[in-house]
Design an enzyme around this catalytic site. Structure first.
Site, PDB file in Angstrom:
ATOM      1  CG  ASP A 407      33.719  45.013   3.045  1.00 47.40           C
ATOM      2  OD1 ASP A 407      33.853  45.653   4.095  1.00 47.40           O
ATOM      3  OD2 ASP A 407      33.587  45.551   1.926  1.00 47.40           O
ATOM      4  CD  GLU A 460      31.151  46.255   7.116  1.00 45.69           C
ATOM      5  OE1 GLU A 460      31.447  47.405   7.453  1.00 45.69           O
ATOM      6  OE2 GLU A 460      31.308  45.837   5.954  1.00 45.69           O
TER       7      GLU A 460
END
Length: 754
Positions: A407, A460
């Site tokens: 993330d 990401e």
């Protein structure tokens, strides 16, 4: 062990009795002295304390100071096994073992690797571990506790086994390692504990174990002793996974928030319901939003407090293992969201763990993330880097997961991320790159791929950082895949335009091919796109409901066919109309309505089609797998292209030459030819009749998919229609055919076989 001088002994005893000592084993436990074997224990308020040795001899201990009792067995010339016999006001004698008679449970090599930041199985030595030792009196079972707190003045383990007494179980420091350790006999799985840490600032804080493998269910904040008894049944899966390259295999990912998929289900119940659903829909992988324990139950999970503990709301760590095992048994891979960029602010967790910034960078210009109101790890500190690398390996090795999606990578890479001038510190070269974070990501990827063959790591990452998926030995970050945020933003902007205006935004559909092979991409429609006022997938699209659903079906056909692996968030596969909310269930009742059910059926068919046609994925990351037929039909709002790759037998069996998916069967039911799919997508408001499309080969072609056939009103479908290619060059192809491209629809053409 050097004896404490007599002159220093009162002060050392006082420090232990008042929670100020760092070496309780120097005075407590057993020690050979000139006069014999001394045993010293702390038993406040005891009326009598004795010691029974392994040979049956019993020695009385006298009160020495501050609740500490001591005595010498004069005839002893060696240390030996013993038990402590304690009498309190109840008049009963209680038999107890002594934590301070045991040697450290960490060796010198463990401590060296921890300080070097290279202990790849850190979870095996720090935290709480059930251990058993044999001895002359009998086997002893207990728990070894170990925690890194280098600047703490004293650390005690507290828990339900000692009445949360802040003085009962002082821990010892192991040299200059910063590790505190204690083995406590007669403690076992299920015990709740914390560490009472007297920090460098002399403030006593109760801290959850950073390495806890199980945490109490929120709002409780304790750590829980656990020991796995799970027997895995996925050996065949892991063996096969090690032979595959996930980067080139088929990957259709279903992103799941466990708490709201169907609220109230446990891990074991999900092993029935979620597994059955994902298998029926034909996805190859699930991606689970963070399962690492976090304090606010209905949240998304990105503010982690216990990095090594699966969320206890849904069951035990072994229950989570069962879920992963069941997914593997159904041929489904498991990817976990992982959050190494920042951590939660809760005072009982990692923050200022030893009284000063420890896990977080001490300078808020590097140690604080303003976007999320959370702390940023000190990536340059070896022990912190080790904590994160080991945590990634822990989920891959202890839970057999098949990949990690990292993330917020951009927030780690740039020192000025979400910061204004003056709010960030340049690196040693004066640049904005976070060199320590880069090294961490490279180490995580290189180590994970080395230790767990066949896994995939996914970034990401929302910027143009070069080499995100380039191997680390070539200077890249070493990820297997990168989320293509540019494709996602462009595609959703295009869908948001009325069909009459889409001609002016046509490049939003096609621009991604300009950089499609710069990285190994994954095309995401994630949870981020259906929250916070962004609207659900159907309601991102203008028009009436019929047009919305038709456009969405066409879009999914476009997404599945565009180069790159793909991901959709739960609920989008049946066109949920409300935005997702973490505190409530998906709107499963919508499947009672044909419009939603047919979207779900289309997604299932897209996955099935891809499983049969390696052209849809085998060459995702190579230019020869894709060719535009017509990228410039802006006036018609239509794109057409060819996907090629892999082979397919004339009997329909996929043969991928080792680059296949977990769910594709390999065989040779007939002669093999290169697989090819021609894709035509019409995002316009009018049907395109007799639209000529170039074909790479002649013969008979079949309409294998027509998204208009998934209309809730059961409109006529071209699926199954056969067309004969004409030897008429078109779109730089040697053959062509005329097709009907339905408004707001997509068709797939394949050569007819057999």
């Amino acid at each position: 062990m050097t004896p404490i001088p007599d002159s220093a002994l009162p002060g050392a005893l006082w420090a232990i009795a008042h929670g100020r000592g760092s070496q309780p084993h120097d005075v407590l436990g057993q020690h050979l002295e000139d006069d014999g074997l001394r045993v010293r224990v702390r038993r406040p308020l005891a009326t009598r304390v004795r010691v029974r040795f392994e040979d049956g001899v019993v020695t009385d201990l006298a009160h020495e100071q501050d609740g500490i009792f001591s005595g010498v067995r004069a005839d002893a010339t060696r240390t030996m096994d013993y038990r402590v016999l304690v009498t309190w006001e109840d008049g009963l004698e209680h038999v107890q073992d002594d934590p301070y008679r045991f040697v450290p449970t960490l060796g010198e090599m463990d401590l060296h690797l921890i300080n070097e930041g290279r202990h790849e199985q850190l979870w095996g030595v720090l935290g709480a571990h059930v251990r058993e030792y044999e001895g002359p009196i009998g086997a002893v079972t207990g728990v070894s506790f170990a925690v890194w707190a280098p600047r703490a003045k004293a650390v005690h383990v507290i828990g339900d086994f000692n009445g949360w007494d802040e003085l009962a179980h002082p821990m010892r420091t192991l040299g200059a390692s910063g590790v505190w350790e204690l083995f406590v006999p007669d403690v076992g799985p299920g015990a709740v504990y914390k560490f009472a840490v007297r920090g460098a600032d002399d403030v006593l804080r109760h801290k959850a174990d950073p390495m806890a493998r199980l945490a109490e269910t929120a709002p409780a904040t304790g750590s829980v002793v656990t020991s796995s008894t799970y027997t895995w049944d996925d050996e065949a899966w892991l063996t096969a996974r090690a032979t595959r390259d996930a980067q080139v295999g088929r990957m259709s990912i279903y992103e799941v928030h466990l708490g709201s998929w169907r609220p109230g289900l446990s891990y074991r119940e999900m092993a029935e319901e979620l597994v059955a659903y994902v298998r029926e829909q034909g996805f190859t992988h699930v991606e689970l939003m963070p399962v690492m324990d976090h304090p606010y139950p209905p949240s998304w999970g990105y503010h982690v407090t216990s990095y090594f503990a699966p969320n206890s709301r849904f069951g035990s760590p072994d229950d989570f293992r069962h879920l992963v095992d069941a997914l593997h048994g159904a041929g489904i891979g498991v990817i976990l969201d992982w959050v190494p960029g920042h951590f939660a602010t809760d005072e009982w967790a990692l923050v200022r763990f030893d009284g000063l910034p420890l896990y977080e960078h001490p300078d808020p210009r590097r140690g604080w993330q303003p976007d999320w109101g959370s702390y940023v790890f000190d990536f340059g500190r070896p022990e912190v880097r080790n904590f994160l690398v080991a945590n990634a390996l822990y989920w891959l090795e202890e839970f057999h997961v098949d990949g990690l999606r990292v993330d917020g990578v951009a927030s780690m890479l740039y020192l000025d991320y979400s910061r204004e001038d003056g709010e960030w510190i340049p690196n040693v070269h004066g640049g904005r790159e976070n060199l320590e974070a880069i090294e961490l990501l490279q180490e995580v990827n290189a180590t994970a791929y080395r230790r767990s063959p066949g896994i995939i790591t996914v970034a990401e990452e929302s910027t143009a950082w070069p080499g995100v998926t380039r191997p680390t030995h070539e200077g890249g970050l070493g990820f297997g895949l990168k989320w293509n945020m540019g494709w996602m933003n462009d595609a959703l902007r295009y869908l948001g335009e009325d069909p009459i205006n889409r001609a002016h935004h046509h490049t939003l559909l096609t621009f991604a091919m300009m950089y499609a092979y710069a990285e190994h991409y994954l095309l995401p429609i994630s949870h981020d796109e259906v929250v916070h006022g962004k609207g659900s997938m159907p309601y991102k699209i203008p028009g009436d409901d019929g047009d919305r659903f038709a456009t969405l079906r066409a879009f999914y056909a476009y997404q599945w066919a565009f180069p790159g692996k793909h991901l959709v968030f739960m609920g989008t596969e049946f066109a949920q109309t409300s935005e997702w909310a973490d505190g409530r269930s998906l709107e499963w009742h919508l499947l009672d309505h044909p419009a939603h059910r047919r979207v779900q059926e289309l997604v299932r068919e897209l996955n099935s089609f891809a499983a049969r046609h390696p052209a849809m994925w085998a060459l995702d990351h190579r230019p020869e797998g894709f060719r535009w037929l017509d990228a410039d039909d802006a006036a018609g709002n239509t794109v057409s292209f060819v996907r090629t790759g892999g082979t397919i037998s004339t009997g329909g069996t996929v043969g991928t030459g080792g680059a296949g998916s977990a769910s594709g069967s390999v065989g040779s039911a007939g002669p093999e030819v290169e697989d090819v799919v021609v894709v035509v997508v019409n995002f316009g408001g009018s049907d395109r009749h007799r639209l000529r499309i170039g074909l790479p080969r002649g013969g008979t072609w079949r309409v294998a998919l027509d998204t208009s056939g998934f209309d809730a009103a059961s409109s006529p479908s071209q699926a199954g229609t056969e067309l004969t290619a004409q030897e008429r060059p078109w779109h730089d192809q040697p053959f062509s055919v005329e097709v009907d491209a339905p408004r707001l629809g997509a068709i797939y053409l394949v050569p007819a076989r057999g």
